[in-house]
Write an enzyme that holds these catalytic residues in place. Structure first.
Site, PDB file in Angstrom:
ATOM      1  N   GLU A  68     -62.721   1.022  -7.070  1.00 51.55           N
ATOM      2  CA  GLU A  68     -63.731   1.909  -7.633  1.00 51.55           C
ATOM      3  C   GLU A  68     -64.943   1.917  -6.702  1.00 51.55           C
ATOM      4  O   GLU A  68     -65.623   2.925  -6.542  1.00 51.55           O
ATOM      5  CB  GLU A  68     -64.108   1.348  -9.007  1.00 51.55           C
TER       6      GLU A  68
ATOM      7  N   ARG B 198     -64.276   7.719 -14.276  1.00 54.58           N
ATOM      8  CA  ARG B 198     -64.848   7.315 -12.969  1.00 54.58           C
ATOM      9  C   ARG B 198     -64.697   8.422 -11.927  1.00 54.58           C
ATOM     10  O   ARG B 198     -64.467   8.146 -10.739  1.00 54.58           O
ATOM     11  CB  ARG B 198     -64.210   6.020 -12.449  1.00 54.58           C
TER      12      ARG B 198
ATOM     13  N   SER C 290     -67.101  -3.896 -11.548  1.00 53.89           N
ATOM     14  CA  SER C 290     -65.639  -3.760 -11.411  1.00 53.89           C
ATOM     15  C   SER C 290     -65.321  -3.312 -10.000  1.00 53.89           C
ATOM     16  O   SER C 290     -65.845  -2.294  -9.544  1.00 53.89           O
ATOM     17  CB  SER C 290     -65.097  -2.707 -12.368  1.00 53.89           C
TER      18      SER C 290
HETATM   19  N1  EPU Z   1     -59.226  -9.081 -19.370  1.00 60.35           N
HETATM   20  C1  EPU Z   1     -58.573 -10.271 -19.095  1.00 60.35           C
HETATM   21  N2  EPU Z   1     -59.043 -11.040 -18.085  1.00 60.35           N
HETATM   22  C2  EPU Z   1     -60.126 -10.716 -17.341  1.00 60.35           C
HETATM   23  C3  EPU Z   1     -60.805  -9.509 -17.616  1.00 60.35           C
HETATM   24  C4  EPU Z   1     -60.323  -8.705 -18.637  1.00 60.35           C
HETATM   25  O1  EPU Z   1     -57.575 -10.594 -19.742  1.00 60.35           O
HETATM   26  O2  EPU Z   1     -60.478 -11.492 -16.453  1.00 60.35           O
HETATM   27  C5  EPU Z   1     -58.759  -8.232 -20.478  1.00 60.35           C
HETATM   28  C6  EPU Z   1     -59.743  -8.273 -21.652  1.00 60.35           C
HETATM   29  O3  EPU Z   1     -59.484  -9.352 -22.517  1.00 60.35           O
HETATM   30  C7  EPU Z   1     -59.470  -6.938 -22.322  1.00 60.35           C
HETATM   31  C8  EPU Z   1     -59.166  -6.027 -21.139  1.00 60.35           C
HETATM   32  O4  EPU Z   1     -58.746  -6.877 -20.073  1.00 60.35           O
HETATM   33  O5  EPU Z   1     -58.327  -7.003 -23.129  1.00 60.35           O
HETATM   34  C9  EPU Z   1     -60.340  -5.166 -20.732  1.00 60.35           C
HETATM   35  O6  EPU Z   1     -61.426  -5.994 -20.318  1.00 60.35           O
HETATM   36  P1  EPU Z   1     -62.979  -5.588 -20.550  1.00 60.35           P
HETATM   37  O7  EPU Z   1     -63.215  -5.179 -21.960  1.00 60.35           O
HETATM   38  O8  EPU Z   1     -63.807  -6.698 -20.005  1.00 60.35           O
HETATM   39  O9  EPU Z   1     -63.190  -4.279 -19.709  1.00 60.35           O
HETATM   40  P2  EPU Z   1     -62.600  -3.756 -18.306  1.00 60.35           P
HETATM   41  O10 EPU Z   1     -61.568  -2.728 -18.593  1.00 60.35           O
HETATM   42  O11 EPU Z   1     -62.195  -4.910 -17.464  1.00 60.35           O
HETATM   43  C10 EPU Z   1     -64.263  -1.762 -18.152  1.00 60.35           C
HETATM   44  C11 EPU Z   1     -65.169  -1.167 -17.096  1.00 60.35           C
HETATM   45  C12 EPU Z   1     -66.457  -1.962 -17.019  1.00 60.35           C
HETATM   46  C13 EPU Z   1     -67.133  -1.936 -18.375  1.00 60.35           C
HETATM   47  C14 EPU Z   1     -66.184  -2.549 -19.404  1.00 60.35           C
HETATM   48  C15 EPU Z   1     -66.732  -2.485 -20.810  1.00 60.35           C
HETATM   49  C16 EPU Z   1     -63.735  -0.136 -15.419  1.00 60.35           C
HETATM   50  C17 EPU Z   1     -63.187  -0.221 -14.036  1.00 60.35           C
HETATM   51  N3  EPU Z   1     -64.506  -1.156 -15.813  1.00 60.35           N
HETATM   52  O12 EPU Z   1     -63.888  -3.065 -17.685  1.00 60.35           O
HETATM   53  O13 EPU Z   1     -67.298  -1.300 -16.076  1.00 60.35           O
HETATM   54  O14 EPU Z   1     -68.351  -2.657 -18.378  1.00 60.35           O
HETATM   55  O15 EPU Z   1     -64.930  -1.804 -19.392  1.00 60.35           O
HETATM   56  O16 EPU Z   1     -66.686  -1.171 -21.267  1.00 60.35           O
HETATM   57  O17 EPU Z   1     -63.468   0.836 -16.115  1.00 60.35           O
HETATM   58  C18 EPU Z   1     -67.970  -1.237 -13.795  1.00 60.35           C
HETATM   59  O18 EPU Z   1     -67.473  -0.112 -13.742  1.00 60.35           O
HETATM   60  O19 EPU Z   1     -68.519  -1.768 -12.790  1.00 60.35           O
HETATM   61  C19 EPU Z   1     -67.871  -1.992 -15.034  1.00 60.35           C
HETATM   62  C20 EPU Z   1     -68.301  -3.244 -15.130  1.00 60.35           C
END
Ligand code: EPU
Length: 356
Positions: free
Chosen positions: A329, A164, A233
């Site tokens: 972010e 990012r 996010s």
């Molecule tokens: N999780 C929870 N509860 C929640 C959300 C997530 O327990 O409410 C856990 C999930 O189960 C998983 C982990 O947290 O173990 C990661 O969650 P997820 O795969 O949904 O991805 P993220 O890290 O929350 C990132 C990006 C997203 C992108 C997704 C998929 C960032 C800040 N965000 O989210 O990007 O779509 O991975 O690759 O890096 C964005 O930047 O706007 C965005 C949506």
């Protein structure tokens, strides 16, 4: 005769930001070619902000600074023996580009389907999802420098991409704007199925099948901003040292964690917020999304300050529980230009209300 660049005075921006915040600017400029860029006013004297489609922007006041919204359009494809070069104007829509490429049989961007925003915004925060990021396919970024009024071709290496982050948020910050991006897509292609949710697909999947799965995953967790205002996010996933991680893991055994190349550990901000009990939290017109706690949503407030207050509350609750400080972010814009989250006052404290 030189055509004048399109510009408008007293421009309402509510339909230009995915948080649907009511704000307006004194002037908005829409440069669409080099000559028009060269006509922009002197940007060293007044605060300004370069706006793409407004899907990663939170306006925090009723007035915004001068806005520049680049209007560079067009997509050209150059086919070589082993790869394609695709050159795209900054104002093109990101998801439409992903679909255009797949329709032409050019694979690579399928994991980045459905990310809101413009192509010109993609390099700034090096957008990423489902194991792929913008930098993976970046060949060159064309950048207009305000001081010299000239275009520069920046290679992928020049851009200093990181999680990012890029040179456009660091040394080149507010010194120019992106006009066009060139991607390089090798014809030798394999699906990237490393991310949870894609690992159920067959290794023989086509790029379109991967894209459809990404669309299904995103649609199940991330609210469509046209239906429920949000900017994806809200916070970055925090990166901590191994020592900090060991302390946290001792208390929270099943904490998701992703070791980084430099030895640090990335945590999932969505998980931290969820475990802190805030998933689905709502206060008046703002809240934490039910399906993905990393997304803050606006149910109908006109005021960016309401989202700021919610974000400060979320940050505080997570610090209390995990001793980890979440950093936004999303970019925050006042009439003075971009503001650091720490510099913004919490004018409608949600925390105080809900702890009473
Ligand atoms: N999780 C929870 N509860 C929640 C959300 C997530 O327990 O409410 C856990 C999930 O189960 C998983 C982990 O947290 O173990 C990661 O969650 P997820 O795969 O949904 O991805 P993220 O890290 O929350 C990132 C990006 C997203 C992108 C997704 C998929 C960032 C800040 N965000 O989210 O990007 O779509 O991975 O690759 O890096 C964005 O930047 O706007 C965005 C949506």
């Amino acid at each position: 005769m030189l055509m004048a660049m399109q510009s408008i005075q007293n421009y309402a921006l509510q339909s230009n930001n995915s948080f649907n915040i009511k704000t307006s600017c004194s002037h908005i400029y829409f440069p669409s070619n080099l000559a028009e860029l060269q006509q922009l006013p002197d940007l060293t004297v007044e605060p300004f902000y370069i706006l793409g489609e407004g899907s990663n922007t939170l306006f925090v006041e009723e007035s915004a600074p001068i806005i520049i919204q680049p209007k560079f359009h067009g997509i050209t494809v150059e086919e070589q023996a082993e790869y394609y070069l695709v050159t795209v104007g900054a104002a093109e829509n990101w998801h439409e580009l992903v679909c255009f490429c797949l329709t032409k049989g050019i694979n690579g961007l399928e994991n980045l389907a459905l990310i809101p925003g413009s192509v010109g915004a993609a390099p700034v925060q090096n957008i990423g999802a489902y194991g792929v990021e913008f930098a993976d396919f970046c060949e060159e970024v064309q950048w207009f420098e305000f001081a010299s009024k000239t275009l520069h071709a920046l290679t992928k290496k020049d851009c200093d991409f990181a999680y990012r982050d890029s040179i456009f948020k660091q040394s080149h910050y507010n010194k120019g704007l992106i006009t066009q991006v060139t991607f390089k897509f090798p014809k030798a292609w394999q699906p990237n199925l490393s991310y949870a949710g894609l690992d159920t697909l067959s290794v023989a999947s086509t790029a379109t099948e991967v894209m459809n799965q990404v669309i299904a995953l995103r649609s199940s967790k991330l609210p469509d901003p046209k239906v429920l205002a949000n900017a994806g996010s809200f916070f970055k996933n925090p990166v901590v040292s191994v020592e900090e991680f060991i302390t946290i893991q001792a208390k929270f055994e099943n904490i998701p964690h992703y070791p980084q190349a430099n030895g640090e550990i990335k945590l999932a901000a969505g998980w931290l917020i969820d475990q802190a009990g805030l998933k689905g939290f709502r206060h008046d017109n703002v809240g934490v999304h039910q399906q993905q706690a990393l997304v803050l949503v606006n149910y109908g407030s006109d005021f960016g300050a309401d989202i700021i207050s919610l974000a400060k509350y979320v940050q505080r609750v997570v610090v209390e529980k995990f001793s980890v400080t979440l950093i936004p972010e999303v970019r925050m814009i006042s009439h003075l230009g971009e503001q650091a989250f720490t510099a913004l006052n919490d004018t409608h404290p949600i925390g105080k209300l809900s702890h009473d």
